[in-house]
Design an enzyme around this catalytic site. Structure first.
Site, PDB file in Angstrom:
ATOM      1  N   SER A  76       0.845  -1.198   0.000  1.00 18.91           N
ATOM      2  CA  SER A  76       0.000   0.000   0.000  1.00 18.91           C
ATOM      3  C   SER A  76       0.878   1.244   0.000  1.00 18.91           C
ATOM      4  O   SER A  76       1.695   1.433   0.910  1.00 18.91           O
ATOM      5  CB  SER A  76      -0.894   0.011   1.249  1.00 18.91           C
ATOM      6  OG  SER A  76      -1.422   1.315   1.425  1.00 18.91           O
ATOM      7  N   HIS A  92      -1.250  -1.321  -4.239  1.00 19.89           N
ATOM      8  CA  HIS A  92      -2.510  -1.039  -3.539  1.00 19.89           C
ATOM      9  C   HIS A  92      -2.604   0.465  -3.281  1.00 19.89           C
ATOM     10  O   HIS A  92      -1.722   1.061  -2.663  1.00 19.89           O
ATOM     11  CB  HIS A  92      -2.546  -1.812  -2.223  1.00 19.89           C
ATOM     12  CG  HIS A  92      -3.844  -1.730  -1.485  1.00 19.89           C
ATOM     13  ND1 HIS A  92      -4.947  -2.515  -1.789  1.00 19.89           N
ATOM     14  CD2 HIS A  92      -4.217  -0.956  -0.445  1.00 19.89           C
ATOM     15  CE1 HIS A  92      -5.938  -2.227  -0.956  1.00 19.89           C
ATOM     16  NE2 HIS A  92      -5.534  -1.272  -0.127  1.00 19.89           N
ATOM     17  N   ASP A 106      -4.844   3.421  -1.632  1.00 22.69           N
ATOM     18  CA  ASP A 106      -5.920   3.705  -0.679  1.00 22.69           C
ATOM     19  C   ASP A 106      -6.478   5.101  -0.916  1.00 22.69           C
ATOM     20  O   ASP A 106      -5.787   6.098  -0.714  1.00 22.69           O
ATOM     21  CB  ASP A 106      -5.379   3.603   0.751  1.00 22.69           C
ATOM     22  CG  ASP A 106      -5.147   2.163   1.161  1.00 22.69           C
ATOM     23  OD1 ASP A 106      -6.096   1.359   1.063  1.00 22.69           O
ATOM     24  OD2 ASP A 106      -4.017   1.837   1.566  1.00 22.69           O
ATOM     25  N   MET A 110      -9.115   7.834   0.229  1.00 18.54           N
ATOM     26  CA  MET A 110      -9.932   8.210   1.394  1.00 18.54           C
ATOM     27  C   MET A 110     -10.464   9.621   1.218  1.00 18.54           C
ATOM     28  O   MET A 110      -9.735  10.504   0.748  1.00 18.54           O
ATOM     29  CB  MET A 110      -9.085   8.146   2.668  1.00 18.54           C
ATOM     30  CG  MET A 110      -8.444   6.791   2.899  1.00 18.54           C
ATOM     31  SD  MET A 110      -7.516   6.764   4.445  1.00 18.54           S
ATOM     32  CE  MET A 110      -6.764   5.137   4.373  1.00 18.54           C
ATOM     33  N   HIS A 138      -8.430   0.824  -3.697  1.00 22.88           N
ATOM     34  CA  HIS A 138      -9.359   0.584  -2.596  1.00 22.88           C
ATOM     35  C   HIS A 138     -10.074   1.900  -2.302  1.00 22.88           C
ATOM     36  O   HIS A 138      -9.462   2.831  -1.771  1.00 22.88           O
ATOM     37  CB  HIS A 138      -8.537   0.078  -1.396  1.00 22.88           C
ATOM     38  CG  HIS A 138      -9.306  -0.108  -0.140  1.00 22.88           C
ATOM     39  ND1 HIS A 138      -8.701  -0.356   1.076  1.00 22.88           N
ATOM     40  CD2 HIS A 138     -10.647  -0.085   0.115  1.00 22.88           C
ATOM     41  CE1 HIS A 138      -9.616  -0.480   2.009  1.00 22.88           C
ATOM     42  NE2 HIS A 138     -10.809  -0.300   1.456  1.00 22.88           N
ATOM     43  N   MET A 147     -12.325   4.194  -0.382  1.00 22.75           N
ATOM     44  CA  MET A 147     -12.986   4.475   0.904  1.00 22.75           C
ATOM     45  C   MET A 147     -13.635   5.845   0.760  1.00 22.75           C
ATOM     46  O   MET A 147     -13.186   6.855   1.328  1.00 22.75           O
ATOM     47  CB  MET A 147     -11.950   4.436   2.039  1.00 22.75           C
ATOM     48  CG  MET A 147     -11.483   3.031   2.352  1.00 22.75           C
ATOM     49  SD  MET A 147      -9.909   2.948   3.236  1.00 22.75           S
ATOM     50  CE  MET A 147      -8.764   2.997   1.876  1.00 22.75           C
ATOM     51  N   MET A 169     -10.967  -6.552   5.619  1.00 23.94           N
ATOM     52  CA  MET A 169     -10.235  -5.546   6.405  1.00 23.94           C
ATOM     53  C   MET A 169      -9.887  -6.163   7.760  1.00 23.94           C
ATOM     54  O   MET A 169     -10.777  -6.607   8.499  1.00 23.94           O
ATOM     55  CB  MET A 169     -11.088  -4.294   6.645  1.00 23.94           C
ATOM     56  CG  MET A 169     -11.306  -3.405   5.434  1.00 23.94           C
ATOM     57  SD  MET A 169      -9.815  -2.862   4.581  1.00 23.94           S
ATOM     58  CE  MET A 169      -8.970  -1.934   5.859  1.00 23.94           C
ATOM     59  N   ASP A 213      -6.179  -6.833   4.386  1.00 24.08           N
ATOM     60  CA  ASP A 213      -5.646  -5.467   4.421  1.00 24.08           C
ATOM     61  C   ASP A 213      -5.720  -4.910   5.832  1.00 24.08           C
ATOM     62  O   ASP A 213      -6.810  -4.809   6.408  1.00 24.08           O
ATOM     63  CB  ASP A 213      -6.481  -4.602   3.466  1.00 24.08           C
ATOM     64  CG  ASP A 213      -5.965  -3.175   3.336  1.00 24.08           C
ATOM     65  OD1 ASP A 213      -4.888  -2.864   3.875  1.00 24.08           O
ATOM     66  OD2 ASP A 213      -6.664  -2.373   2.673  1.00 24.08           O
TER      67      ASP A 213
HETATM   68  C1  DX5 Z   1      -6.391   1.234   5.819  1.00 20.71           C
HETATM   69  C2  DX5 Z   1      -5.899   0.912   4.439  1.00 20.71           C
HETATM   70  C3  DX5 Z   1      -4.765  -0.039   4.378  1.00 20.71           C
HETATM   71  C4  DX5 Z   1      -3.503   0.447   5.021  1.00 20.71           C
HETATM   72  C5  DX5 Z   1      -2.633  -0.693   5.360  1.00 20.71           C
HETATM   73  O1  DX5 Z   1      -7.585   1.948   5.722  1.00 20.71           O
HETATM   74  O2  DX5 Z   1      -6.934   0.367   3.672  1.00 20.71           O
HETATM   75  O3  DX5 Z   1      -4.511  -0.414   3.029  1.00 20.71           O
HETATM   76  O4  DX5 Z   1      -2.781   1.293   4.166  1.00 20.71           O
HETATM   77  O5  DX5 Z   1      -1.559  -0.194   6.070  1.00 20.71           O
HETATM   78  P1  DX5 Z   1      -0.847  -1.033   7.214  1.00 20.71           P
HETATM   79  O6  DX5 Z   1      -0.238  -2.211   6.525  1.00 20.71           O
HETATM   80  O7  DX5 Z   1       0.127  -0.077   7.762  1.00 20.71           O
HETATM   81  O8  DX5 Z   1      -1.908  -1.449   8.178  1.00 20.71           O
HETATM   82 ZN    ZN Z   2      -6.476  -0.548   1.641  1.00 20.20          ZN
END
Ligand code: DX5
Ligand code: ZN
Length: 279
Positions: A10, A35, A37, A39, A68, A70, A139, A177
């Site tokens: 990620s 990956h 993320d 948000m 991903h 969010m 998750m 994840d």
């Molecule tokens: C959290 C994300 C993850 C996160 C994982 O909301 O979806 O992908 O980046 O990071 P680590 O491996 O640090 O938990």
């Molecule tokens: Zn993620």
């Protein structure tokens, strides 16, 4: 049969000021997918990046972008992220009113469709959409931040999702994840996962110390995905080594820097090629 999981670092944990370089280092070190993320500060209490950033880093790698989302509502953003270069679009059931329609739309856009389950989201939803998904993401933390602790009950959920996929004859990937490290990666795979997301573990910390913890033959993270080590391993990973093809069953070899495992570039690029062909 032993499973060699896809490694999906990620970039949330990477240096945002040098994203292109970070993504190139991940590919050189043998990552399978990137990956991403996304948000929005509304669906989750954090803000990260939008389609323009995805578009900007797209030329830096041929690896699939596993995005991903969010974001809520999610539907208005699907097309923009697909156009920006997303190969997989993964959505939360809570991020829109009609999950069935959203997943159908993702496939219509030519992307792989993923559905993601928060720790409190019931797996019964998967039964309703199993034929519409190419990826199921469990998750193992509540979404919003990197660096959280792995929730142990996620292992049961991974096993539950594996059972649903197998019963349906689905070949969808089962990804985990959140808080994934060498301490729990083997357990995730044993529970049925075949793709592991990791942010902090890949980008932060000392891969020299990590190397000693990589003992499971079932799960081998390329420890040199850690930024500093990826650079150190450049000579070992940047150009395909004729000596390593065809890849060993696990597809891994030791980097010539001797400090960590690196991925065989032949194996590491297989997913990129397959997905590129499918696009
Ligand atoms: C959290 C994300 C993850 C996160 C994982 O909301 O979806 O992908 O980046 O990071 P680590 O491996 O640090 O938990
Ligand atoms: Zn993620």
């Amino acid at each position: 049969m032993a499973v060699t999981p896809l490694i999906c670092p990620s970039i949330l944990a990477s240096d945002f000021a040098r994203l292109g370089e970070e993504v190139r280092a991940l590919e050189a070190a043998g990552a399978d997918w990137i990956h991403v993320d996304v948000m929005d500060g509304h669906f989750v209490p954090n803000i990260t990046l939008g389609p323009d950033i995805v578009k900007a880093i797209r030329p830096h790698t041929t690896l699939p972008f596993d995005v991903h989302l969010m974001v809520a509502p999610v539907d208005p953003w699907l097309e923009a992220f697909r156009e920006a270069g997303a190969d997989v679009l993964t959505v939360h059931p809570e991020s829109g009113p009609h999950l069935h329609r959203t997943l159908g739309r993702i496939r219509q856009l030519g992307a792989k469709a993923g559905v993601v389950f928060n720790p409190a989201t019931p797996l019964s939803i998967l039964e309703e959409v199993v034929d519409l998904v190419d990826l199921v993401l469990i998750m193992s933390v509540n979404p919003g931040f990197g660096g959280q602790k792995f929730i142990d009950s996620s292992l049961k959920k991974i096993a539950g999702a594996r059972a649903i996929l197998d019963r349906a004859g689905s070949s969808a990937h089962l990804q985990v994840d959140g808080g994934v490290t060498s301490a729990n990666a083997a357990a995730c795979v044993a529970a049925g996962a075949d793709a592991l997301v990791a942010g902090s573990f890949v980008f932060k910390g000392d891969c020299g110390a990590r190397k000693r913890r990589w003992t499971s033959p079932r799960v081998r993270f390329p420890a040199c995905l850690a930024r500093r080590c990826a650079r150190r391993c450049d000579r070992a990973t940047r150009s395909p080594d004729p000596a390593c093809g065809p890849p060993s069953p696990a597809g891994w070899r030791r980097g010539s820097c001797g400090s960590s495992f690196t991925a065989c570039p032949v194996t590491a690029s297989r997913w990129g090629r397959r997905w590129a062909q499918a696009r």
